[in-house]
Structures are given as structure tokens and as C-alpha cells.
Write a protein that holds these residues in place. Structure first.
Motif, PDB file in Angstrom:
ATOM      1  N   PHE A  18      43.439  24.225  -5.829  1.00  0.00           N
ATOM      2  CA  PHE A  18      43.053  22.827  -5.670  1.00  0.00           C
ATOM      3  C   PHE A  18      44.278  21.923  -5.781  1.00  0.00           C
ATOM      4  O   PHE A  18      44.460  20.992  -4.979  1.00  0.00           O
ATOM      5  N   ALA A  19      45.139  22.187  -6.775  1.00  0.00           N
ATOM      6  CA  ALA A  19      46.336  21.364  -6.991  1.00  0.00           C
ATOM      7  C   ALA A  19      47.260  21.402  -5.776  1.00  0.00           C
ATOM      8  O   ALA A  19      47.806  20.373  -5.367  1.00  0.00           O
ATOM      9  N   ARG A  20      47.429  22.566  -5.192  1.00  0.00           N
ATOM     10  CA  ARG A  20      48.287  22.680  -4.006  1.00  0.00           C
ATOM     11  C   ARG A  20      47.742  21.858  -2.846  1.00  0.00           C
ATOM     12  O   ARG A  20      48.504  21.214  -2.118  1.00  0.00           O
ATOM     13  N   GLU A  21      46.439  21.865  -2.693  1.00  0.00           N
ATOM     14  CA  GLU A  21      45.825  21.093  -1.606  1.00  0.00           C
ATOM     15  C   GLU A  21      45.950  19.592  -1.848  1.00  0.00           C
ATOM     16  O   GLU A  21      46.306  18.835  -0.948  1.00  0.00           O
ATOM     17  N   ARG A  22      45.677  19.163  -3.084  1.00  0.00           N
ATOM     18  CA  ARG A  22      45.698  17.738  -3.389  1.00  0.00           C
ATOM     19  C   ARG A  22      47.123  17.170  -3.381  1.00  0.00           C
ATOM     20  O   ARG A  22      47.333  16.002  -3.060  1.00  0.00           O
ATOM     21  N   ALA A  23      48.100  17.997  -3.744  1.00  0.00           N
ATOM     22  CA  ALA A  23      49.488  17.523  -3.755  1.00  0.00           C
ATOM     23  C   ALA A  23      49.926  17.050  -2.373  1.00  0.00           C
ATOM     24  O   ALA A  23      50.756  16.154  -2.244  1.00  0.00           O
ATOM     25  N   ARG A  24      49.338  17.623  -1.349  1.00  0.00           N
ATOM     26  CA  ARG A  24      49.723  17.274   0.020  1.00  0.00           C
ATOM     27  C   ARG A  24      49.228  15.894   0.447  1.00  0.00           C
ATOM     28  O   ARG A  24      49.691  15.361   1.457  1.00  0.00           O
ATOM     29  N   VAL A  25      48.278  15.303  -0.305  1.00  0.00           N
ATOM     30  CA  VAL A  25      47.757  14.001   0.115  1.00  0.00           C
ATOM     31  C   VAL A  25      48.812  12.900   0.013  1.00  0.00           C
ATOM     32  O   VAL A  25      48.664  11.848   0.627  1.00  0.00           O
ATOM     33  N   VAL A  26      49.872  13.119  -0.764  1.00  0.00           N
ATOM     34  CA  VAL A  26      50.909  12.091  -0.890  1.00  0.00           C
ATOM     35  C   VAL A  26      51.648  11.887   0.423  1.00  0.00           C
ATOM     36  O   VAL A  26      52.381  10.914   0.580  1.00  0.00           O
ATOM     37  N   CYS A  27      51.464  12.791   1.361  1.00  0.00           N
ATOM     38  CA  CYS A  27      52.174  12.695   2.640  1.00  0.00           C
ATOM     39  C   CYS A  27      51.305  12.183   3.767  1.00  0.00           C
ATOM     40  O   CYS A  27      51.810  11.745   4.795  1.00  0.00           O
ATOM     41  N   GLY A  28      49.994  12.288   3.620  1.00  0.00           N
ATOM     42  CA  GLY A  28      49.108  12.022   4.743  1.00  0.00           C
ATOM     43  C   GLY A  28      49.051  10.570   5.151  1.00  0.00           C
ATOM     44  O   GLY A  28      48.673   9.703   4.364  1.00  0.00           O
ATOM     45  N   ALA A  29      49.423  10.278   6.375  1.00  0.00           N
ATOM     46  CA  ALA A  29      49.335   8.924   6.930  1.00  0.00           C
ATOM     47  C   ALA A  29      49.354   9.016   8.450  1.00  0.00           C
ATOM     48  O   ALA A  29      50.156   9.757   9.022  1.00  0.00           O
ATOM     49  N   LYS A  36      57.776  22.801  -1.130  1.00  0.00           N
ATOM     50  CA  LYS A  36      59.162  23.246  -1.265  1.00  0.00           C
ATOM     51  C   LYS A  36      59.394  23.978  -2.571  1.00  0.00           C
ATOM     52  O   LYS A  36      60.120  24.976  -2.626  1.00  0.00           O
ATOM     53  N   SER A  37      58.782  23.492  -3.648  1.00  0.00           N
ATOM     54  CA  SER A  37      58.904  24.174  -4.935  1.00  0.00           C
ATOM     55  C   SER A  37      57.659  23.900  -5.768  1.00  0.00           C
ATOM     56  O   SER A  37      57.005  22.874  -5.604  1.00  0.00           O
ATOM     57  N   GLU A  38      57.363  24.828  -6.656  1.00  0.00           N
ATOM     58  CA  GLU A  38      56.189  24.729  -7.524  1.00  0.00           C
ATOM     59  C   GLU A  38      56.569  25.270  -8.898  1.00  0.00           C
ATOM     60  O   GLU A  38      57.165  26.344  -9.009  1.00  0.00           O
ATOM     61  N   ARG A  39      56.224  24.518  -9.937  1.00  0.00           N
ATOM     62  CA  ARG A  39      56.532  24.943 -11.304  1.00  0.00           C
ATOM     63  C   ARG A  39      55.322  24.705 -12.189  1.00  0.00           C
ATOM     64  O   ARG A  39      54.715  23.635 -12.137  1.00  0.00           O
ATOM     65  N   ALA A  40      54.967  25.694 -12.987  1.00  0.00           N
ATOM     66  CA  ALA A  40      53.839  25.582 -13.908  1.00  0.00           C
ATOM     67  C   ALA A  40      54.350  25.616 -15.339  1.00  0.00           C
ATOM     68  O   ALA A  40      55.299  26.352 -15.658  1.00  0.00           O
ATOM     69  N   TYR A  41      53.743  24.814 -16.212  1.00  0.00           N
ATOM     70  CA  TYR A  41      54.104  24.832 -17.620  1.00  0.00           C
ATOM     71  C   TYR A  41      52.966  24.276 -18.462  1.00  0.00           C
ATOM     72  O   TYR A  41      52.002  23.711 -17.936  1.00  0.00           O
ATOM     73  N   MET A  42      53.067  24.454 -19.765  1.00  0.00           N
ATOM     74  CA  MET A  42      52.077  23.944 -20.711  1.00  0.00           C
ATOM     75  C   MET A  42      52.702  22.819 -21.523  1.00  0.00           C
ATOM     76  O   MET A  42      53.870  22.904 -21.926  1.00  0.00           O
ATOM     77  N   LEU A  97      47.980  21.481 -22.497  1.00  0.00           N
ATOM     78  CA  LEU A  97      47.441  21.198 -21.172  1.00  0.00           C
ATOM     79  C   LEU A  97      48.293  21.872 -20.099  1.00  0.00           C
ATOM     80  O   LEU A  97      49.529  21.851 -20.161  1.00  0.00           O
ATOM     81  N   TYR A  98      47.629  22.441 -19.111  1.00  0.00           N
ATOM     82  CA  TYR A  98      48.301  23.157 -18.028  1.00  0.00           C
ATOM     83  C   TYR A  98      48.727  22.160 -16.957  1.00  0.00           C
ATOM     84  O   TYR A  98      47.937  21.324 -16.510  1.00  0.00           O
ATOM     85  N   THR A 144      62.429  15.550   1.609  1.00  0.00           N
ATOM     86  CA  THR A 144      61.781  16.063   0.409  1.00  0.00           C
ATOM     87  C   THR A 144      61.103  14.915  -0.327  1.00  0.00           C
ATOM     88  O   THR A 144      61.683  13.837  -0.488  1.00  0.00           O
ATOM     89  N   VAL A 145      59.860  15.115  -0.772  1.00  0.00           N
ATOM     90  CA  VAL A 145      59.128  14.105  -1.528  1.00  0.00           C
ATOM     91  C   VAL A 145      58.603  14.720  -2.822  1.00  0.00           C
ATOM     92  O   VAL A 145      58.420  15.918  -2.934  1.00  0.00           O
ATOM     93  N   GLY A 146      58.357  13.851  -3.803  1.00  0.00           N
ATOM     94  CA  GLY A 146      57.837  14.319  -5.094  1.00  0.00           C
ATOM     95  C   GLY A 146      58.664  13.757  -6.237  1.00  0.00           C
ATOM     96  O   GLY A 146      59.484  12.856  -6.041  1.00  0.00           O
ATOM     97  N   PRO A 147      58.468  14.288  -7.421  1.00  0.00           N
ATOM     98  CA  PRO A 147      57.506  15.345  -7.736  1.00  0.00           C
ATOM     99  C   PRO A 147      56.080  14.806  -7.833  1.00  0.00           C
ATOM    100  O   PRO A 147      55.866  13.645  -8.141  1.00  0.00           O
ATOM    101  N   VAL A 148      55.137  15.688  -7.554  1.00  0.00           N
ATOM    102  CA  VAL A 148      53.719  15.412  -7.739  1.00  0.00           C
ATOM    103  C   VAL A 148      53.239  16.307  -8.877  1.00  0.00           C
ATOM    104  O   VAL A 148      53.500  17.510  -8.871  1.00  0.00           O
ATOM    105  N   TYR A 149      52.571  15.699  -9.853  1.00  0.00           N
ATOM    106  CA  TYR A 149      52.085  16.469 -11.005  1.00  0.00           C
ATOM    107  C   TYR A 149      50.563  16.490 -11.005  1.00  0.00           C
ATOM    108  O   TYR A 149      49.927  15.459 -10.780  1.00  0.00           O
ATOM    109  N   LEU A 150      49.986  17.646 -11.264  1.00  0.00           N
ATOM    110  CA  LEU A 150      48.559  17.758 -11.510  1.00  0.00           C
ATOM    111  C   LEU A 150      48.356  18.403 -12.869  1.00  0.00           C
ATOM    112  O   LEU A 150      48.888  19.487 -13.135  1.00  0.00           O
ATOM    113  N   VAL A 151      47.612  17.706 -13.716  1.00  0.00           N
ATOM    114  CA  VAL A 151      47.360  18.154 -15.082  1.00  0.00           C
ATOM    115  C   VAL A 151      45.888  18.547 -15.192  1.00  0.00           C
ATOM    116  O   VAL A 151      45.005  17.772 -14.800  1.00  0.00           O
TER     117      VAL A 151
END
Length: 200
Positions: free
Chosen positions: A91-102, A115-121, A126-127, A149-156
Motif C-alpha cells: 500500500f505504501a509503495r502505491e500511495r508514495a507515487r501520488v506525489v507525482c501524479g498530475a 528509486k530507493s526504499e528504506r524501512a525502520y522503526m 512505529l513502522y 528525483t523527488v521525495g522523501p515520502v514517508y508512510l508511518v
């Protein structure tokens, strides 16, 4: 006479002072009573809400970060797909792409590639997923295509029992944030706590 080793240590300590001052700045707290979460942000900034789902973090008259509580979108995503162990990640990967849609009459922009993905607690357990994406801009008039390149986009993940929820923080649509704003976003995320979790 200062020994060489002590001299280097002194320089390192002096260089570290600005970041220490930033993290120790006085804070205010944003609370969302609907979804029962809160976070701290600098006293020099303001949070302007667009309802229970959206808010902007303002600094020096500019939008530094945008926030979005992903409630219905998460439910729809789960409804269209069978729940799996990695449902939040997908879900996070799909929603992160909305920052580009226009889309417009003269062109469009979109993100097809992460381009890159990082996970942490966080310290509060919280993930978090952090994304940088490749933005493609097409100009129909000039017949050109550019990438950036755009971002970072965070999903918590702020889900509760039987209640899938995510908090998305990002610098704006189609933007690459400054390092100071990226650091600010990470500091805010570290302070997020849920209403049913004792604050540390």
C-alpha cells in the motif's frame, strides 16, 4: 599547547553544535482527536489543517511538509486485494507515487519507479517506510520528457486493531526537499505517538 588529537576533537564538537541546537528547539504539539495520534514540531512553525485527514506544516510562510491520514484509501486497497503480511508495504509503495501524479492540457507528470526504499522503526515502535522516487515530466507542446528525483515520502503505520491506518508525510507534489526539511520530517516522525500508547 593543544595536542593534535584534542584539536580535532574540539573542531568536531563545534561542528556538531548547529544540529544540536536544532533538535533542542522549543516544540508545539499537533493532536488529531479523530485518529488519536499526536506529534511534536518546532515552535517556529505552524500546522494548518484541512480537516481531519490533511494538514500542512508551515515555516517562514512556506509549506515545508504536507500530511495525509490514509484511512479510506487503505480500506479500498485492502478490499481490492487479499490481505497479506506485506499489505502495508505494498500500500505504501502505491500511495508514495501520488506525489507525482498530475495531468493537464499541456503535459503530465508521474512516478513509475521507486528509486530507493528504506524501512525502520521509531523509538515509539512505529513502522516507517521512506521513499525517493523518479519523476517523469512530459511536455506535450514542446514534445520533451525530463526526469528528476523527488521525495522523501514517508508512510508511518498508525494502524489499530481492525483499523488499518497510515500517516503520509511528504514535501509537496513533485518536489525534492532540502536536507533541513528532510531532517525535520524525521524528527517529527520520531515524536509520533498513538492515543492508546503511553508516551515515552
Amino acid at each position: 599547547m593543544i595536542k593534535p588529537g584534542l584539536y580535532v576533537l574540539t573542531i568536531l564538537l563545534v561542528m556538531s553544535f548547529p544540529s544540536m541546537a536544532t533538535s533542542s528547539e522549543a516544540k508545539k504539539t499537533y493532536s488529531n482527536s479523530t485518529y488519536k495520534f499526536a506529534f511534536d514540531y518546532p515552535l517556529s512553525c505552524d500546522v494548518k489543517g484541512g480537516g481531519k485527514w490533511y494538514f500542512d506544516l508551515i515555516g517562514d510562510g512556506k509549506i515545508l511538509l504536507r500530511g495525509s491520514v490514509e484511512d479510506d484509501t487503505f480500506k479500498i486497497f485492502i478490499g481490492e486485494r487479499k490481505p497479506q503480511r506485506d499489505t502495508f508495504i505494498r500500500f505504501a509503495r502505491e500511495r508514495a507515487r501520488v506525489v507525482c501524479g498530475a495531468d493537464g492540457p499541456d503535459g503530465s507528470s508521474y512516478c513509475e519507479t521507486i528509486k530507493s526504499e528504506r524501512a525502520y522503526m521509531t523509538g515509539n515502535g512505529l513502522y516507517v517506510l521512506e521513499f525517493y522516487l523518479t519523476l517523469t515530466r512530459e511536455d506535450y507542446v514542446k514534445k520533451t520528457r525530463h526526469t528528476a528525483t523527488v521525495g522523501p515520502v514517508y508512510l508511518v503505520d498508525i494502524s489499530r486493531t481492525n483499523k488499518p491506518l497510515a500517516l503520509m508525510l511528504f514535501p509537496g507534489y513533485g518536489n525534492l526537499t532540502a536536507e533541513s526539511t528532510e531532517r525535520l520530517a524525521r524528527e517529527i516522525i520520531e515524536t509520533i505517538h498513538l492515543g492508546d500508547v503511553p508516551r515515552k
